[in-house]
Scaffold this motif. Structure first.
Motif, PDB file in Angstrom:
ATOM      1  N   GLN A 113       0.799  -1.345  -0.033  1.00 51.55           N
ATOM      2  CA  GLN A 113       0.024  -0.043  -0.270  1.00 51.55           C
ATOM      3  C   GLN A 113       0.961   1.212  -0.031  1.00 51.55           C
ATOM      4  OE1 GLN A 113      -2.448   0.830   3.482  1.00 51.55           O
ATOM      5  NE2 GLN A 113      -3.569   2.246   2.429  1.00 51.55           N
ATOM      6  N   PHE A 114       0.725   2.183  -0.974  1.00 45.65           N
ATOM      7  CA  PHE A 114       1.420   3.407  -1.106  1.00 45.65           C
ATOM      8  C   PHE A 114       0.543   4.631  -1.233  1.00 45.65           C
ATOM      9  CE2 PHE A 114       3.946  -0.117  -3.315  1.00 45.65           C
ATOM     10  CZ  PHE A 114       5.098   0.141  -2.898  1.00 45.65           C
ATOM     11  N   ILE A 115       1.158   5.627  -0.707  1.00 44.39           N
ATOM     12  CA  ILE A 115       0.665   6.739  -1.051  1.00 44.39           C
ATOM     13  C   ILE A 115       1.112   7.700  -1.981  1.00 44.39           C
ATOM     14  CG2 ILE A 115       0.077   9.013  -0.026  1.00 44.39           C
ATOM     15  CD1 ILE A 115       0.020   7.705   2.768  1.00 44.39           C
ATOM     16  N   ILE A 116       0.741   8.082  -3.103  1.00 44.60           N
ATOM     17  CA  ILE A 116       1.142   8.707  -4.281  1.00 44.60           C
ATOM     18  C   ILE A 116       1.266  10.239  -3.989  1.00 44.60           C
ATOM     19  CG2 ILE A 116       0.998   9.302  -6.640  1.00 44.60           C
ATOM     20  CD1 ILE A 116      -0.347   6.852  -6.819  1.00 44.60           C
ATOM     21  N   ASN A 117       2.428  10.757  -4.103  1.00 45.24           N
ATOM     22  CA  ASN A 117       2.840  12.369  -3.958  1.00 45.24           C
ATOM     23  C   ASN A 117       3.764  12.849  -5.062  1.00 45.24           C
ATOM     24  OD1 ASN A 117       1.769  12.313  -1.167  1.00 45.24           O
ATOM     25  ND2 ASN A 117       3.551  11.560  -0.359  1.00 45.24           N
ATOM     26  N   ASN A 118       3.802  14.172  -5.338  1.00 43.28           N
ATOM     27  CA  ASN A 118       4.440  14.707  -6.298  1.00 43.28           C
ATOM     28  C   ASN A 118       4.030  14.060  -7.593  1.00 43.28           C
ATOM     29  OD1 ASN A 118       6.046  16.092  -4.324  1.00 43.28           O
ATOM     30  ND2 ASN A 118       7.216  14.019  -3.960  1.00 43.28           N
ATOM     31  N   LEU A 119       2.846  14.336  -8.074  1.00 42.50           N
ATOM     32  CA  LEU A 119       2.347  13.597  -9.074  1.00 42.50           C
ATOM     33  C   LEU A 119       2.195  14.667 -10.461  1.00 42.50           C
ATOM     34  CD1 LEU A 119       1.093  11.396 -10.568  1.00 42.50           C
ATOM     35  CD2 LEU A 119      -1.162  12.007  -9.865  1.00 42.50           C
ATOM     36  N   TYR A 120       2.778  14.455 -11.296  1.00 41.47           N
ATOM     37  CA  TYR A 120       2.600  15.185 -12.618  1.00 41.47           C
ATOM     38  C   TYR A 120       2.422  14.427 -13.816  1.00 41.47           C
ATOM     39  CZ  TYR A 120       5.386  18.608  -9.966  1.00 41.47           C
ATOM     40  OH  TYR A 120       5.666  19.772  -9.047  1.00 41.47           O
ATOM     41  N   SER A 121       1.204  14.701 -14.496  1.00 39.11           N
ATOM     42  CA  SER A 121       0.795  13.854 -15.385  1.00 39.11           C
ATOM     43  C   SER A 121       1.520  14.290 -16.665  1.00 39.11           C
ATOM     44  CB  SER A 121      -0.681  14.335 -15.844  1.00 39.11           C
ATOM     45  OG  SER A 121      -0.897  15.507 -16.311  1.00 39.11           O
ATOM     46  N   LEU A 122       1.403  13.415 -17.838  1.00 37.75           N
ATOM     47  CA  LEU A 122       1.855  13.477 -19.304  1.00 37.75           C
ATOM     48  C   LEU A 122       1.449  14.755 -19.914  1.00 37.75           C
ATOM     49  CD1 LEU A 122       1.807   9.858 -20.441  1.00 37.75           C
ATOM     50  CD2 LEU A 122       3.752  11.014 -20.318  1.00 37.75           C
ATOM     51  N   LYS A 123       0.356  15.413 -19.410  1.00 37.08           N
ATOM     52  CA  LYS A 123      -0.192  16.700 -20.261  1.00 37.08           C
ATOM     53  C   LYS A 123       0.459  17.940 -19.845  1.00 37.08           C
ATOM     54  CE  LYS A 123      -4.642  14.323 -20.956  1.00 37.08           C
ATOM     55  NZ  LYS A 123      -5.964  14.609 -20.725  1.00 37.08           N
ATOM     56  N   ARG A 124       1.631  17.532 -18.821  1.00 36.01           N
ATOM     57  CA  ARG A 124       2.106  19.014 -18.362  1.00 36.01           C
ATOM     58  C   ARG A 124       3.018  19.467 -19.710  1.00 36.01           C
ATOM     59  NH1 ARG A 124       2.518  20.629 -13.095  1.00 36.01           N
ATOM     60  NH2 ARG A 124       0.436  20.188 -11.843  1.00 36.01           N
ATOM     61  N   SER A 125       3.366  20.728 -19.710  1.00 35.29           N
ATOM     62  CA  SER A 125       4.424  21.194 -20.651  1.00 35.29           C
ATOM     63  C   SER A 125       5.682  21.130 -20.335  1.00 35.29           C
ATOM     64  CB  SER A 125       4.044  22.560 -21.165  1.00 35.29           C
ATOM     65  OG  SER A 125       4.140  23.433 -19.884  1.00 35.29           O
ATOM     66  N   ILE A 126       6.063  20.637 -19.037  1.00 34.01           N
ATOM     67  CA  ILE A 126       7.265  20.447 -18.570  1.00 34.01           C
ATOM     68  C   ILE A 126       8.149  19.513 -19.538  1.00 34.01           C
ATOM     69  CG2 ILE A 126       8.900  19.941 -16.776  1.00 34.01           C
ATOM     70  CD1 ILE A 126       6.297  20.595 -14.866  1.00 34.01           C
ATOM     71  N   PHE A 127       7.418  18.302 -19.767  1.00 31.70           N
ATOM     72  CA  PHE A 127       7.948  17.070 -20.455  1.00 31.70           C
ATOM     73  C   PHE A 127       8.180  17.393 -21.955  1.00 31.70           C
ATOM     74  CE2 PHE A 127       5.424  15.193 -16.769  1.00 31.70           C
ATOM     75  CZ  PHE A 127       6.472  15.309 -15.885  1.00 31.70           C
ATOM     76  N   ILE A 128       9.405  17.339 -22.432  1.00 36.64           N
ATOM     77  CA  ILE A 128       9.666  17.540 -23.888  1.00 36.64           C
ATOM     78  C   ILE A 128       9.852  16.228 -24.710  1.00 36.64           C
ATOM     79  CG2 ILE A 128      11.133  18.944 -25.398  1.00 36.64           C
ATOM     80  CD1 ILE A 128      11.935  20.676 -23.015  1.00 36.64           C
ATOM     81  N   GLY A 129      10.365  15.163 -23.944  1.00 35.59           N
ATOM     82  CA  GLY A 129      10.632  14.084 -24.489  1.00 35.59           C
ATOM     83  C   GLY A 129       9.556  13.123 -25.225  1.00 35.59           C
ATOM     84  N   ASN A 130      10.054  12.324 -26.052  1.00 35.38           N
ATOM     85  CA  ASN A 130       8.881  11.528 -26.851  1.00 35.38           C
ATOM     86  C   ASN A 130       9.565  10.058 -27.146  1.00 35.38           C
ATOM     87  OD1 ASN A 130       6.571  10.871 -28.425  1.00 35.38           O
ATOM     88  ND2 ASN A 130       7.300  12.134 -30.120  1.00 35.38           N
ATOM     89  N   SER A 219       5.908  10.058  -6.950  1.00 35.59           N
ATOM     90  CA  SER A 219       6.764   9.504  -5.914  1.00 35.59           C
ATOM     91  C   SER A 219       5.882   8.384  -4.934  1.00 35.59           C
ATOM     92  CB  SER A 219       7.394  10.439  -4.906  1.00 35.59           C
ATOM     93  OG  SER A 219       6.405  11.187  -4.081  1.00 35.59           O
ATOM     94  N   LEU A 220       6.383   7.346  -4.473  1.00 30.35           N
ATOM     95  CA  LEU A 220       5.506   6.528  -3.853  1.00 30.35           C
ATOM     96  C   LEU A 220       5.885   6.192  -2.350  1.00 30.35           C
ATOM     97  CD1 LEU A 220       5.507   3.594  -6.499  1.00 30.35           C
ATOM     98  CD2 LEU A 220       3.548   5.098  -5.825  1.00 30.35           C
ATOM     99  N   PHE A 221       5.223   6.759  -1.353  1.00 33.31           N
ATOM    100  CA  PHE A 221       5.530   6.274  -0.013  1.00 33.31           C
ATOM    101  C   PHE A 221       5.187   5.061   0.505  1.00 33.31           C
ATOM    102  CE2 PHE A 221       4.576   7.225   4.409  1.00 33.31           C
ATOM    103  CZ  PHE A 221       5.708   7.157   5.150  1.00 33.31           C
ATOM    104  N   LEU A 222       5.784   4.225   1.050  1.00 31.11           N
ATOM    105  CA  LEU A 222       5.282   2.910   1.635  1.00 31.11           C
ATOM    106  C   LEU A 222       4.707   2.972   2.963  1.00 31.11           C
ATOM    107  CD1 LEU A 222       4.960  -0.404   1.254  1.00 31.11           C
ATOM    108  CD2 LEU A 222       7.144  -0.337   2.289  1.00 31.11           C
ATOM    109  N   ARG A 223       3.134   2.992   3.001  1.00 29.86           N
ATOM    110  CA  ARG A 223       2.406   3.004   4.173  1.00 29.86           C
ATOM    111  C   ARG A 223       2.359   1.584   5.017  1.00 29.86           C
ATOM    112  NH1 ARG A 223      -3.775   4.832   5.144  1.00 29.86           N
ATOM    113  NH2 ARG A 223      -3.885   5.256   7.332  1.00 29.86           N
ATOM    114  N   LYS A 224       1.834   0.543   4.132  1.00 23.28           N
ATOM    115  CA  LYS A 224       1.814  -0.704   4.772  1.00 23.28           C
ATOM    116  C   LYS A 224       2.041  -1.768   3.983  1.00 23.28           C
ATOM    117  CE  LYS A 224      -1.922  -0.045   8.216  1.00 23.28           C
ATOM    118  NZ  LYS A 224      -3.384  -0.548   8.620  1.00 23.28           N
ATOM    119  N   LEU A 225       2.603  -2.949   4.570  1.00 26.98           N
ATOM    120  CA  LEU A 225       3.042  -4.014   3.845  1.00 26.98           C
ATOM    121  C   LEU A 225       2.316  -5.348   4.459  1.00 26.98           C
ATOM    122  CD1 LEU A 225       6.378  -4.531   2.238  1.00 26.98           C
ATOM    123  CD2 LEU A 225       4.985  -6.755   2.948  1.00 26.98           C
TER     124      LEU A 225
END
Length: 247
Positions: A113-130, A219-225
């Protein structure tokens, strides 16, 4: 006469070997492969953040399949689930504050079980790669994935999740991008880079390879295992925090 007969026998033997090699090669190329699916469970009334993240995951996984349902937890945590598949559950916390990411293998093993933080999707203009859609990635892991015990378990599950089988109808036979996992500040950081090659004659740079970020970034923060059952708790972040504060 005897010399010609011996030559003919040798020719027949070589021809039979050639036919055997041909049949084995055709059987390897056109054989029916037992697919290993990545099943993503998603609630119907989920927020925009989870839906965009689900779309980004599906673009990375050629074996991915999304299932929309209301009672997700009963199907995800049950033992009689799809064989040869890796299960993913995306759900929101109270008041849509946190985004939870569950991961398990249907054949058996631990539940993460993870908590997702610092999420940036593909639709952001930051990412130039292809890169090509559903092309094969080069996987890289940090050295901490060999030293820390719970990260060893996670490494095997993540490698099965990202990899695609040979001759899959969706996957492309190209290595265009690199997927990397880093462990820093008790979090697992995910990055996806394009591999760009330069000509040595035109560019006088020492490194002919350049890495350009494609996305998504999270980023993934491990909450439980857990173990095989939810009653067996192996790791809990809240208990460890309380122990460290008491010391």
């Amino acid at each position: 006469v005897f010399e010609n007969s011996f030559k003919w026998i040798e020719f027949v033997k070589e021809f039979k070997k050639y036919n055997k090699m041909k049949t084995e090669l055709s059987a390897f190329i056109f054989k029916k492969i037992k697919k290993k699916l990545a099943v993503i469970y998603l609630k119907k009334n989920s927020c925009k953040k989870t839906r965009f993240f689900c779309e980004d995951l599906k673009k990375l996984l050629p074996n991915g399949r999304v299932i929309l349902s209301s009672s997700i937890k009963d199907s995800f945590f049950s033992n009689g689930e799809r064989k040869r598949s890796i299960l993913i559950l995306l759900c929101n916390g109270k008041k849509n504050k946190n985004l939870y990411f569950f991961l398990r293998n249907s054949e058996g093993g631990p539940i993460f079980q993870f908590i997702i933080n610092n999420l940036y999707s593909l639709k952001r203009s930051i990412f130039i790669g292809n890169a090509m859609k559903w092309s094969k990635p080069i996987l890289t892991f940090d050295k901490n994935f060999l030293n820390i015990p719970h990260l060893r378990l996670l490494r095997s599950v993540l490698s099965k999740l990202v990899k695609s089988k040979v001759n899959h109808h969706n996957s492309e036979p190209y290595f265009d991008h690199m997927i990397s996992f880093f462990y820093y500040n008790s979090k697992i950081w995910f990055r996806n880079y394009q591999i760009n090659f330069f000509d040595k004659k035109k560019n006088l740079k020492k490194n002919p390879i350049q890495f350009i970020e494609i996305g998504p970034r999270f980023s993934l923060f491990l909450r439980k295992l857990w173990g095989k059952n939810l009653n067996e708790i192996i790791y809990d972040s809240k208990i460890i925090k309380n122990l460290n504060n008491s010391l």
